[in-house]
Design a protein around this motif. Structure first.
Motif, PDB file in Angstrom:
ATOM      1  N   SER A   1      -0.879   6.890   1.874  1.00 57.62           N
ATOM      2  CA  SER A   1      -2.307   6.666   2.082  1.00 57.62           C
ATOM      3  C   SER A   1      -2.527   6.052   3.463  1.00 57.62           C
ATOM      4  O   SER A   1      -1.597   5.544   4.095  1.00 57.62           O
TER       5      SER A   1
ATOM      6  N   ALA B   1      -8.416  -5.189   7.724  1.00 59.04           N
ATOM      7  CA  ALA B   1      -9.754  -5.625   7.338  1.00 59.04           C
ATOM      8  C   ALA B   1     -10.528  -6.088   8.568  1.00 59.04           C
ATOM      9  O   ALA B   1      -9.968  -6.738   9.465  1.00 59.04           O
TER      10      ALA B   1
ATOM     11  N   PRO C   1       0.840  -1.201   0.000  1.00 58.14           N
ATOM     12  CA  PRO C   1       0.000   0.000   0.000  1.00 58.14           C
ATOM     13  C   PRO C   1       0.873   1.248   0.000  1.00 58.14           C
ATOM     14  O   PRO C   1       1.918   1.290   0.659  1.00 58.14           O
TER      15      PRO C   1
ATOM     16  N   ASP D   1      -5.706  -4.456   4.806  1.00 58.54           N
ATOM     17  CA  ASP D   1      -6.720  -4.251   3.773  1.00 58.54           C
ATOM     18  C   ASP D   1      -6.048  -3.614   2.558  1.00 58.54           C
ATOM     19  O   ASP D   1      -5.951  -2.394   2.445  1.00 58.54           O
ATOM     20  N   ARG D   2      -5.575  -4.454   1.653  1.00 58.52           N
ATOM     21  CA  ARG D   2      -4.829  -3.975   0.493  1.00 58.52           C
ATOM     22  C   ARG D   2      -5.738  -3.375  -0.576  1.00 58.52           C
ATOM     23  O   ARG D   2      -5.300  -2.567  -1.384  1.00 58.52           O
ATOM     24  N   ALA D   3      -6.992  -3.788  -0.581  1.00 57.57           N
ATOM     25  CA  ALA D   3      -7.902  -3.318  -1.624  1.00 57.57           C
ATOM     26  C   ALA D   3      -8.379  -1.896  -1.384  1.00 57.57           C
ATOM     27  O   ALA D   3      -8.889  -1.242  -2.303  1.00 57.57           O
ATOM     28  N   SER D   4      -8.208  -1.381  -0.164  1.00 59.12           N
ATOM     29  CA  SER D   4      -8.764  -0.063   0.160  1.00 59.12           C
ATOM     30  C   SER D   4      -7.798   1.080  -0.129  1.00 59.12           C
ATOM     31  O   SER D   4      -8.129   2.232   0.121  1.00 59.12           O
ATOM     32  N   THR D   5      -6.621   0.780  -0.644  1.00 58.05           N
ATOM     33  CA  THR D   5      -5.639   1.828  -0.885  1.00 58.05           C
ATOM     34  C   THR D   5      -4.888   1.567  -2.180  1.00 58.05           C
ATOM     35  O   THR D   5      -4.878   0.445  -2.700  1.00 58.05           O
ATOM     36  N   GLU D   6      -4.256   2.598  -2.687  1.00 59.08           N
ATOM     37  CA  GLU D   6      -3.478   2.449  -3.911  1.00 59.08           C
ATOM     38  C   GLU D   6      -2.250   1.587  -3.630  1.00 59.08           C
ATOM     39  O   GLU D   6      -1.602   1.712  -2.583  1.00 59.08           O
TER      40      GLU D   6
ATOM     41  N   ARG E   1      -3.478   3.301   5.924  1.00 55.30           N
ATOM     42  CA  ARG E   1      -3.500   1.839   5.875  1.00 55.30           C
ATOM     43  C   ARG E   1      -4.307   1.298   7.040  1.00 55.30           C
ATOM     44  O   ARG E   1      -4.119   1.714   8.181  1.00 55.30           O
ATOM     45  N   THR E   2      -5.213   0.374   6.737  1.00 54.65           N
ATOM     46  CA  THR E   2      -6.109  -0.162   7.755  1.00 54.65           C
ATOM     47  C   THR E   2      -6.110  -1.686   7.685  1.00 54.65           C
ATOM     48  O   THR E   2      -5.669  -2.285   6.699  1.00 54.65           O
TER      49      THR E   2
END
Length: 260
Positions: A15, A20, A11, A27-32, A17-18
């Protein structure tokens, strides 16, 4: 000399990073997602060795399908080909499982002489994976390289420690992990970007790499996150009005917080 470079898609550090909610993994899908910056330096180190002594640079990456973007970045810089270990069963693997899986992926590259990695990934920061990979492969490992050189079958590195400058050498095959001060990675040229689209990327599964599915993944990890919560917001500080006794008030506060 045939060089393997490990790269990872992470990530973007700029950005938020959170974790899941479902399994407390990143949670790799929520950030670039971007190629880890330290891996760009790893690729640059490999390319410099190739330009000086000839050979081939193979990128090895473990990650989901979209990690191909990180692989293409390395190829556009000048790497020759890539191996992408991608399997849903890898999700949630811990550092030990990752090291063993990457060692298997490296093993699919025939005749490698040198493995170059970053010291640590920006999304995990364990700093232990390079040494663990070397242990699994039975290779000497030279870590935290700030300078890297090769001559007559021997690789040498220089690193700074609290006690001074340390110089290490090892005969090939070997593994080297590099630090942020090693070099300034090149920018891919337009020609390199276009050429990268035609370079071979071999996608391998657990079965292809000879990895037992029961040895990887969140369910089989040695460590797990059982709970998580967002970082609490900063609370307001305590304001001290100086009415001639400001120093005493500050001292009393520091004592109450067990700072002094």
């Amino acid at each position: 000399m045939n060089i393997v470079v490990l790269v990872k898609q992470v990530p973007d550090t700029y950005s938020e990073r959170t974790l899941a909610d479902s399994d407390h993994t990143l949670d790799r899908a929520s950030t670039e997602a971007v190629i880890d910056e330290i891996n760009e330096r790893s690729v640059e180190a490999a390319l410099q060795l190739k330009e000086a002594d000839g050979g081939e640079v193979t990128v090895v990456c473990m990650g989901p399908d979209r990690a191909t973007d990180a692989i293409r970045k390395a190829l556009s810089m000048g790497a020759d080909k890539a191996v992408h270990l991608s399997d849903e069963a890898l999700h949630g693997s811990d550092a030990v499982q990752t090291a063993k899986a990457l060692a298997k992926a490296i093993g699919t590259v025939e005749g490698y002489d040198l493995v170059i990695t970053g010291n640590e990934a920006s999304d995990g920061r364990t700093g232990a994976v390079p040494a663990m990979i070397a242990d699994v492969l039975g290779l000497p490992v030279l870590t935290h390289a700030q300078e890297l050189a090769y001559s007559d079958g021997t690789v040498s590195v220089t690193r700074a420690t609290d006690d001074g400058v340390t110089k290490l050498t090892a005969e090939l095959p070997a593994l080297v992990s590099v630090g942020e001060k090693l070099n300034d990675p090149r920018y891919p040229s337009f020609k390199g970007i276009m050429a990268a689209k035609k370079k071979p990327v071999e996608t391998v599964t657990l079965a292809d790499a000879g990895i037992d599915p029961s040895s990887v993944g969140l369910a089989n990890a040695y460590t797990t996150v059982t709970d998580s919560a967002p970082k609490p917001p900063k609370s307001a500080g305590e304001k001290v009005e100086d009415e001639g006794d400001g120093g005493s008030k500050i001292a009393q506060y520091l004592i109450s917080q067990k700072i002094v």
